[in-house]
Design an enzyme around this catalytic site. Structure first.
Site, PDB file in Angstrom:
ATOM      1  N   GLU A   1       0.789  -1.225   0.000  1.00 24.53           N
ATOM      2  CA  GLU A   1       0.000   0.000   0.000  1.00 24.53           C
ATOM      3  C   GLU A   1       0.827   1.284   0.000  1.00 24.53           C
ATOM      4  O   GLU A   1       0.738   2.102   0.919  1.00 24.53           O
ATOM      5  CB  GLU A   1      -0.961  -0.002   1.186  1.00 24.53           C
TER       6      GLU A   1
ATOM      7  N   GLU B   1      -5.320  -8.605   0.141  1.00 27.51           N
ATOM      8  CA  GLU B   1      -6.026  -8.394   1.410  1.00 27.51           C
ATOM      9  C   GLU B   1      -7.502  -8.178   1.129  1.00 27.51           C
ATOM     10  O   GLU B   1      -7.868  -7.503   0.171  1.00 27.51           O
ATOM     11  CB  GLU B   1      -5.513  -7.167   2.177  1.00 27.51           C
TER      12      GLU B   1
END
Length: 521
Positions: free
Chosen positions: A211, A427
């Protein structure tokens, strides 16, 4: 986790409750709705609902799981510093112990094996390998991850290894402000090569960065995560930073760092190790607030400022044209040599996806005046409400609304924009609150989580079978309840309940049995 969240790999932060507008905004992203949408709920999912070889696993991060922050030569990280700064963490906790996976990994691997999981996504702590970020290798760190990898393989579980999940060695932050300095590219590449050399004979899937968008926004624009830099609201919240420039500089260095690591891998290790390298991008899906052209364009623009910002250079050699036009000279430029190394440097696309929002064009100057940041640059506003109605049911975290159809729309967007790249859902999950008034017995009854995974997986399966998206794996966030960044221990994302009051005992929630049944059929 990583996300506007703090997570998982998420980026969820309960502090955003105090600034709900900032929550929505700082997780910008969106695009017009594409593709058919599966029903919100689906039944009868089995392994056979997915292609042969499709990988199921759970995901974690070193700082959220390991603990043992002062053991075996580990160096301090920017998150150690941030977590120990008063007022930064919702429940005033830290991850000095976390869920103690550093000592309990064999127990946790058995939990994965009992569920029938194929893979485990975990991160290596840079400061365990290089306590000062550079210099002398810490053999104890190498030994630990060798034991972890070998223990996984002994149970038939494949390691998917993240090299950077937010825990920059504090020494590099002190030395040259970390990701703000071009030197970080070379230092990260050297660290990555050490990992390739030491573990690459057994690790075949590398995720260089988790991220990077979340880090750029939460760490350097909003200041809600480490290293806590920003200039919004006239520096009332952060002591230092520039929200209008630093996120773009940091993002640029992330992209160059991945490209440098990929170049080393392909030149020196690919032939013998035959692994693949990708990045786990945090991607919210956003639907236009209305069917007007201006909102449809705003949704597309917001997505370009999220996924496009970080993925476009790897597929097209530069940032989106929309960003070039709106950010101007504050957006760094790639040299011809850099663009050549960056383009094509991804073997697969990792997607951390949790939620979907509505997006509209921002027709006021208030945000730009108050914030003067990346949100202002997008010219959009993203919200989980339309006409007073929420876009979906909400999980515990204020940012996490349950909108399964967003998964299918996002997969189609990635397929269309980037010409069907291999994708892993690195995720996906939802949280419950850490409610001290609920018994463990009741806390294990997580029917809402079961429905969440069922419905998101149903849409994912449809994107593969009906839409032709090339999705190769799914990692649930997370195996265990854990320390959720700025939310601390207030948020429980785990399939297993962790009793923080009794020696961190692990108890299976009902979702464990659901996954076990799914993976055995």
């Amino acid at each position: 986790m990583g996300r506007i969240k703090s997570s998982s790999g998420r980026c969820s932060t309960a502090r955003l409750e105090a600034v709900a507008v900032l929550v929505v905004v700082f997780g910008v992203a969106s695009s017009s709705l594409r593709g058919c949408i599966a029903q919100q709920s689906g039944g009868g999912l089995t392994r056979g609902s997915f292609p042969e070889g499709f990988v199921f696993g759970t995901a974690s991060a070193a700082y959220q799981y390991e603990g043992a922050v002062k053991e075996d030569g580990r160096g301090q990280t920017i998150w150690d510093t941030f977590a120990h700064t008063f007022g930064k963490i919702t429940d005033f906790s830290n991850a000095d112990v976390a869920v103690d996976q550093y000592h309990r990994f064999e127990e946790d691997i058995q939990l994965m094996a009992d569920m029938g999981m194929d893979a485990y996504r975990f991160s290596i702590a840079w400061s365990r390998i290089y306590p000062n970020g550079v210099g002398q290798v810490n053999q104890a760190g190498i030994d630990h991850y060798n034991k972890l990898i070998d223990a996984l393989l002994a149970k038939g579980i494949q390691p998917y290894v993240t090299l950077y999940h937010w825990d920059l060695p504090q020494a590099l932050e002190d030395k040259y402000k970390g990701w703000l300095d071009r030197q970080i590219v070379d230092d990260f590449a050297a660290y990555a090569e050490t990992c390739f050399r030491e573990f690459g004979d057994r690790v075949k899937h590398w995720i260089t960065l988790n991220e990077p968008h979340t880090v750029a926004i939460q760490g350097y624009d909003a200041g809600l995560q480490a290293p806590g830099r920003c200039s919004v609201l006239l520096h009332l919240y952060c002591k230092a930073g520039n929200s209008g420039t630093e996120p773009y500089v940091v993002a640029h260095h992330f992209i160059l760092a991945h490209a440098a690591a990929a170049s080393i891998y392909r030149t020196k290790y690919k032939a013998t190790q035959n692994g693949q390298l990708g990045i786990a991008f945090d991607v919210m899906w956003f639907e236009p607030m209305s069917n007007t052209t201006i909102d449809i364009e705003a949704a597309k623009r917001a997505q370009e400022f999220q996924l496009g910002w970080f993925a476009d250079p790897f597929f097209f050699g530069d940032y989106p044209a929309t960003m070039r036009a709106r950010v101007g000279e504050r957006l760094p430029r790639f040299t011809a040599d850099e663009a050549a190394v960056v383009k094509g440097a991804l073997d697969f696309v990792g997607i951390n996806h949790y939620t979907t929002y509505y997006t509209r064009h921002n027709n006021t100057n208030i945000i730009g005046t108050l914030l003067n940041n990346t949100l202002a640059d997008t010219g959009t506003v993203s919200l989980p409400f339309k006409n007073g109605k929420p876009i979906g049911d909400r999980a515990n975290s204020i940012w996490l609304y349950i909108v399964p159809r967003g998964m299918r729309s996002l997969m189609n967007y990635v397929k269309e924009r980037y010409n069907s790249p291999p994708v892993y859902i690195t995720e996906n999950g939802m949280d419950d609150s850490n409610n001290p008034f609920i018994s463990i017995k009741d806390a294990l009854k997580d029917s809402k989580r079961i429905k969440y995974h069922n419905d998101y997986l149903t849409n994912l399966a449809a994107s593969i079978k009906e839409d032709g998206c090339d999705v190769r794996g799914y990692f649930a966030w997370s195996l265990l309840d854990n320390w959720e960044w700025a939310a601390g221990y207030s948020s429980r994302f785990g399939l297993y309940f962790v009793d923080y009051k009794d020696n961190l005992k692990r108890y299976p929630k009902n979702s464990v049995q659901w996954f076990k049944a799914l993976l055995k059929t």
